[in-house]
Every structure is written in C-alpha cells, then in structure tokens.
Scaffold this motif. Sequence first.
Motif, PDB file in Angstrom:
ATOM      1  N   GLU A 199      -3.098   0.974  -3.812  1.00 53.84           N
ATOM      2  CA  GLU A 199      -2.639  -0.376  -3.472  1.00 53.84           C
ATOM      3  C   GLU A 199      -2.230  -1.079  -4.762  1.00 53.84           C
ATOM      4  N   LEU A 233      -3.670   7.774  -2.129  1.00 51.94           N
ATOM      5  CA  LEU A 233      -3.425   6.430  -1.605  1.00 51.94           C
ATOM      6  C   LEU A 233      -3.574   5.431  -2.744  1.00 51.94           C
ATOM      7  N   ASN A 256      -7.598   7.380   4.446  1.00 55.42           N
ATOM      8  CA  ASN A 256      -8.785   7.560   3.600  1.00 55.42           C
ATOM      9  C   ASN A 256      -9.810   8.455   4.275  1.00 55.42           C
ATOM     10  N   VAL A 311      -3.961   2.988   5.619  1.00 60.25           N
ATOM     11  CA  VAL A 311      -4.744   3.362   4.435  1.00 60.25           C
ATOM     12  C   VAL A 311      -6.174   3.705   4.855  1.00 60.25           C
ATOM     13  N   TYR A 323       0.878  -1.177   0.000  1.00 61.38           N
ATOM     14  CA  TYR A 323       0.000   0.000   0.000  1.00 61.38           C
ATOM     15  C   TYR A 323       0.909   1.218   0.000  1.00 61.38           C
TER      16      TYR A 323
END
Lengths: 280, 799
Positions: free
Chosen positions: A176, A174, A216, A212, A162
């Motif tokens: 992944e 962000l 978020n 994350v 991530y």
Amino acid sequence: MKNFFLIIIVVLSFISCEDVVEIDLPENQERLVVDALLRVYDSLPGKEMEIRTTLSSNFYDSNPAAEVDLLSITNIDTDESIDFSPRSGDPGVYTAYIPNEFLVDATLLLLIEYDGKTFVSLANYIPAVPINSVVQGDGKLFSDDDTEIIINFTDDGNRDDYYLFDFDLNEYILSEDSYYQGEEFEFSFFHEDVRPGDILTITLMGVDLEFVNYMNQVLSQSGAQGQGPFQTPVSAIRGNIINISGYDSVDNIEDAIITDGYALGYFAVVQAYSKTINIH
Amino acid sequence: MVQRFKALTLLFLVFLTGILHAQQSFTLSGKVWEAKSNESVIGANIIIKELQTGTSTNEYGFYSITLPKGTYTLIFSSLGYKNSVQTVDLNSNMKLNMPLEEDTEELEAVEISGTNTNLDIRSPQMSVNTMTVKSIKQIPVVLGEADVIKSLLLLPGVSSGGEASSGFNVRGGAADQNLILLDEANIFNSSHLFGLYSVFNPDAIKDVKLYKGGIPARYGGRVSSVLDIYQKEGNTREFHMNGGIGAVASRILMEGPIIKDRTSFLIGGRASYVHLLLPLFDVDNSANFYDLNAKISHRINENNNIYFSGYFGRDKFKVNESFVNTYGNAVLNFRWNHLFSDRLFSNFSLIYSDYDYGLKLDFVGFNWKSGIQNMNLKYDLKHYLTQNLQVNYGVNNIYYIFNPGKITPTGSGSGIIEDQLVKKYANELAVYIDIEHEVTKNLTLQYGLRYSHFTRLGQDEISVYEDNNPVFYNPLLQIYQQSLPIETRYPGRGKSLATYDNFEPRFSFSLLLNEFSSIKGSYTRLAQYLHLLSNTSSPTPLDVWTPSGPFIKPQLMDQFAFGYFREINNSPYTIESEVYYKKLKNRIDYIDGAQLIANEYIERSILNGRARAYGLEFMLKKNEGKFTGWLSYTLSKSEQQTPGRGTVTYNGYTAEETGINNGEWYNTPYDKTHDIAFFGNYQWNEKWTLNGNFIFQTGQPTNYPIGQFEFEGLVVPYYGIRNQERLPTYHRLDISVIYKPKHRPDKKWESEWVFSIYNVYNRRNAASINFRRSDEGNNEAVRIAIFGIVPSITYNFKF
C-alpha cells in the motif's frame, strides 16, 4: 513487512529439521471456486478475458473443473451483459472478448449458474499506475542463487492505492502506498528459482483494501509461511462471491436472499501494467 | 488483642490512628542475610517455637514481628541455608539481625521436634512457586545455558508455545498477561533469539517467584501471573567473580564492596557468539545477543538503604546488511528502603524502562523503529501492626509512551517518505491496601483491594467512525471488514480520550487442618490495560503493545482457586494441589486477514471477545536430602470466544453478525490438556551431581486444512473452526551431569563442568505441521521439529 516473518521462519527452519508425515484430514465440504481476476491493460483496446471455475477438494487431492451452466458479466451502469463461453478442450475455463470501455470505471456484476444455484459478485474497476522500469539487480538475500528484480513505479499522489505485484512463477507481493504517497518508489524482490535466459513477466495491478485482505490470507495460507510459532490465525478465506436464491434479474438483486453456500475465489477487475525481463 | 476488624474499619484506623499498640507487646525486627556476602535473604522464615507462629523476610530481607513480653526460641531458616536457633528475652523492642550460613553439605534438615518449619502451609498465599537460582542452574536446558523461563515450564500450570517461541503461558493465559518484574521494573520482552533464551542472566539473580493466582493487591496491570525477579545486591564483604563458558554464550559477573559492609557493586554481562547461525547460510549473516546487569547498593544507616540498578539487553540479527534487526529492553531503577520504625517498612521506587524494536530492510529502502517507554513511580509500605496483622499499602503510577512505528528512508534513493505512526500515551494509577491477618491459630486471611485508574491520553490524530464502530460486518459477504473513518480529529495531548476505573478485590484464606496440612482458597480480580498486538501463536519481537482506549477495552479477569497443601509428616515431601477457574472479559481477537504490523488503525481489525480457563494442578516435591526434585501434573482447558455484536443492516441487507469463528468457543493456542513434568537432582557425592527432567504434554492446538482450492496459480489450503486439531504429543527427556573438581582449601578458585544432553532419545517433537505443495507438485504435510538430541558442555567458575 511480510518478508520479515519469512526470514524468521527461514532461520528456524535452518536449525530445525523437516520430514513429511501422514496426517488424516477432515472431510472437505465441496464448494465452487471462481478465479476471476480480470486484468485490464491500457495498451490494448480489449482482450480475451478468462475465468476459471473449479471445485474445492480435500487437501491431498486435485481440484476438478466445474462446468457451469451460465457465466456472464454485467455492467451495472449500462445494464449491458457479456456471456462467457467454455473454451473447448479446457474444461472449467470460460472466455469472452471484453473491450476495455466495458470494464473501465464501471461497477460489474459476475453471475454464475451452477448445479441449480446462483452465484453473484460485484466488483469496481480499480486503477493502477504504469511501471517505470523493471531491472535485474545483483543483490542477494538468502543465498547466492537469489535473483534480484528491482521494480520502479511512481505512485499517484491523489488517491490511496493498494497494489498487487505479480513477479511471475506464482510469486506475489501486496503493498500500500501510505509510505510512498505520490513518490517514485522502488523495491526488490528475490527470486530463488530462475536461471539466465528465463523471461519473466512482471505485472503491477491496482486493487482495493478488500482484495488486499483476501489476497493476504491466500498468500499466507498457500505460502512457505506455514503454521509455526509465528502462524497467524487461519481462516476459511471467504471471498466476494455469494450464493443467492430468488434471483431473476439485475434490477431486483436486492430482493434476493443470501444463502450459506458461498463460493470460494474472488472477482476483481483491475488495471494492470506489465513489463518483461530477460534474466541474464 | 486486635481481632475481627472489617477491612474498611481497618483502613480507616490505619490511616487515622497510625500504629496500634497491643498491650505489653514488643517488636522484634531485623534483617536476615547470607553470612559470607551480606546478601539479604528473601523469604527466610522466622519461627517462634513457643507460639507455633512466625513470619518471613520481605524482598529486602527485613522482618518484623510483635509479640507479648516473654522468652522465645527463634528458628531462622531458609532453603539452602543452615537453620539458626536463637533464644531471646523479649522485654523491650529489639533488633536482631541474623546472618545465615550456606548449607553446602546438603545434609538432612535439622528436625526441631514438634515444630513445623514450613510456613508455606500456613500462609494464605497460594498458587505461588519459588525457584532458587541453584535449581535453575541444575535444570538441564538446550545448549546448556541455564534459563529462568525454561525452568518455569517444569512447574504445574506453566507452559509455552514450544522450543523456539517467546514468553510463557500461565494457567491458560496469554503471554502478554504475565507481569514480568526485574527489581520491580516491567520487562516487556522476556526472550532472546526468538525465544531460545530468556533475558535474565541467572548469575545476577537472587530470587524468582511466580504468582499464578491469589495475586496480592500490590501487583496489578496484568491478569494472568506475576513473575517477580530480584537481582542480587552484591557482596559487601569481599570481591568475587564468577562466570561460565557455554556452547552458545558466555557470561561473567563481578561483585564486591566499594565501602566494606556498606556499599557494594554488581556488574554482570552475557553475550552469545556472533557466528551462532553463520554456518547455516551461505551468505553473510549473524544472530547474537548480549545483556548487562549492573547494581549499586548502599546502606546509608540502619534505617535507610538505596539501590541503583540497571539492565540492558539487545538482540541483533543480520542478513547480508540488507536486513538488520535489533531489539531489546533497557531498565533503569532507583530504590530507597526506609524504616520509619521497627514496624513500618517502606520502599520508594523510581523506574524507567523501555523496549525498542528496530528493523532495516534495505531491499525495500526503509528503517523501522517501534517501542514502548514507561516511567514508573512506586511507593510501597509494609506495616507490621501486631503479631497477627500486617498491612501493606501503596501507590503506583505508570506513564506510558507507545511508539507504534516510525518509518524512515534508508537513503536518498529510497522513495519512502518519513512517517511517524501516531504515538499513543497513557497513564495508569493504582492505590492498594493488602492485609495479612491471622484470625486464629488456624485461620489466616489475606484481603485487599486495588483501585486502578487508567487514562488514555490525547494524541495527535484519531479517527472517528460511523456509529463509533471501526470494524464493519459486511452482511453480504458475511465477513468483518475495516471501517473507513468519517472524520479525523486532532485532540492534542492535553485531552483524555478514554478513562477506565476498576476496583480489584483480592481475597485469600488458609485454614490449617492440622500441623501438616491446610486448605487454601482465593479470589482475585485483575485489570489489564495494555495489550500486545499479536495474532501469532507466540509473541514475536516486533509485536507492539497498545493501550486500552475508546475502542479497545481493558481486560478484566476473575480467578477462583482452591487448594490442599500438605507436608508429609516430618518428611521432606510436600504436596500441593489446586483447582482454578478463570474468566476473562475483553480479550482482543482479530478479524480474519488482520495485518497487525505497521497498522496505524489497529482498532479496525480488533473485536473484543472473552476467554476462560480452568484446571487442576498437582505437585509433589522433595526439598531436602541427597535427592531433591518434583513431579507436577496439570489437567486444564483454555478457550476463547468472540461472539457477534448483534444485527447489522447494510444496503438493505440485514444479517446477524457471526462473530469470529462463527461465534463459537475455541481452544486458545496454549490449551494443553495434560502436562506432566518431572525434575530430579541427585547429589551423588561431593564431585558429581546428576539432574534430569522429563516433560510430557498434550500437543498444542493447531489447524489442519479442511480443503484446498486454486487461485491465480496458487494452491490454497483453507480451514474451518479454529484450533480444532492438535500437534502430536510432546515429550522429552533431558539429563545433565555436574562435575565439581575437588576444591582445594588453599585456593579461592572453584569450578564445575556441566555436561548435558537435551532431548536424550531424540524425539522429533513437532513445533508445527505445515501444509504445502512439494517440489514434485503434490501436496504434503510436513512436520517441523526444532531440536533433536543436543549435547553440550558448559564450564562455570567462581573465585
């Protein structure tokens, strides 16, 4: 994908109108806020790390600094501790020189004493991958003032990663790696407010799933996303810093009792790579 | 006479002995249609004056009633048509087809003394609202485009998230709990342009019916409401064309005979103007939509009719070629009506429908595609047993394929690896029986049972979690987190992962108090196996549907409703008032920070909660005369709760799970305490018609920050208990004037101009209040209002 929401919101905001209104807000319950994102760079043997402590405030007010009685980081594996000290003239900012080997591949405990209360947090060092390149593109998204920044990196195919990208000027993304596992990957970010001559520092950081989730919420509640028909549920954004009582040493931390007065903010130790770019 | 049969006995009798014969009785049956076009009329009333009883036509215009031998006066009536009176000498089974003339004059209804022509008072069906296309077209809407769903919002118990929000909410239910049927096919997304318009072309529609409660057993699969929409069949007598040119979209519809009086076609299209949002950006972009409706109806003979119909709609939204977003529904449908006898009507439907969502993000280098497909097979029978007993039964099977998403690289330069998120498959089978039973002159019952059986079929890959628990409560941090799987299984398509069975009883009654008033009550249980993954206040086009399965349980709703219905003595006014209470099990809720988009393992972000709603609805309606319209008021509450699941122990720490929102009940985003709506239509003279509507409602629940903190240079507002605050009260007045130039009898061409003003007094209704840091560096609350005053002109024509 987050951008998508942004685009809908932008479209709606074009056909809609905005005005500033006076809204009475509920009273804030003051909490300690800890901003402890420690970035570890391979290029340096160690670095002066900075942790900022403030108090939460009512939305319209500013956040006062919190002067803590103790702030330290302990390497759980070696039992070594480093105390942070206040930076003079900059209340609420605590610094300490930390060599990389103290942090790399370690589990770390953050300990804070404030107002007679003990706050602790645990973090694992999260690795990242180097940035291959950061270049300026000529693409536009919403307006001719957009500046395209293209970042290129190669994901590590041996683990699930991530990433947190810091595009400078408080812009974060962000990501992944599930759709580019082990691949060389690039994407564009569009800055609205940069001018030729500006120098931006772009940073790639390795983070974990918990961070994350936290980030978020931070990004969606702080950002332009707002509270429209496409609002996602808002939350108290609890981080990973808890308030305990009955603590006396790292060895018997399990015996401590978790109490409700948790702190806001987050403690994370991340490997980071940066590149600067001159905007032309 | 057949009376007092218990449901089960009756079931037995129906299936074993077939048609029951009442002594010396004969059956009168037939179809009711519009005289000019042969278009069948849905819900036309047939009153037998001598017996003070009657029946109404079904969705295909068919009726059947069995009466003792005798001479009867029949009154055929339907809103917007002239009554037709016919005397019959019933001494054998009889076919009587009745063409109805359109009532263009808007005269006072012909009163037939001593006869209440309003069967609605008598029918046990409650909590239902019917909208005629005529009134939908009269209701003023933003930018002048007549709209089915926006019109529904004026009814009691129906609301939406605001002007630019998709879907609608019925009696405090979520938007994904509405079963939306277009010619019996499921429509998964009812909105164009993020909710500014709905997908139904009003020109192609014949009948709109919304069931908010007391839902008959033939419907199932969604727990809140049924919006049952039928498209026109097409004129089998002569070719007609109509259309309109509006500020945002234009539409055209053609219909006519292929074989006169036997086969007809209907084809309609609607498209918005490409440049709708173009001037708003300084880069190349567009947002537009279109839809197509097509239908072929064919009468094979007296007893057999077949229909092919289709719908195709797309939205396309583009910014600079780097962002392209396309989505929409497609429906293909074959139906066959067959009359086994004059008392047994059947309809067989074979339906395919899908919803596709596509997104191209060039600046990240990928294409995205998700969707849902379903194949639906339905067989419904209506058995008109005796004058007092009608039995409906049938079977319905739906097979679903869910595509949560497929990602592909946009080009060779992209590092994106092509990936298909694991597709999900499910099958939903239901059988039902539904009995309409007139027990005495004054008491009518409707009771039924639906049995539904849902199978979540095997898929290529599924995660297995410790303790079968995909959502982990971290007692240290006191937050919910996603569990990591302990193993991945590859069950294959042949296996089933989970099955659910539900019995859904339905019961309603109507008790006639006197000729003009009745009380009605109903109990409805409904099961819903599909869930729209959406944690936004109103659905977005990219929300994906997911089936129930090992981790997500089906939603189960119980609804009780009770009402008083009254026609004010021989006047055109009716009063409908109802109270309801709803209880919902297994409403999904999302953990804080849940990311739903492109989430392969959605079960890790979902907890099963519950919801409840209750309210009071009132509606005063005037159906006839120069002035028609209604006033509705709703007082209601809608809440949900996701409590913790018990005690957890982790790493030596033990804690009680908090649940979502500390396990407390909180307002759903569509909880509106007061909701007042008024719609009026005044036929001034042959040329001019005036319309107006007014809405006043409590602002929708929202959140205000309880504080803020700073993290990594960001100013972050944070929140407490969910949906505690409310947006300012919403109110709005819209008016429209319809001008019809005098129609020259020698010309076929007819036209009208619709001038409308939306939000007449330019109220800045808050769609949301955003909390942000201004450019000057101080924090502020910003109100976003979507539409101020919007005037528009539409030109409609037909020939």
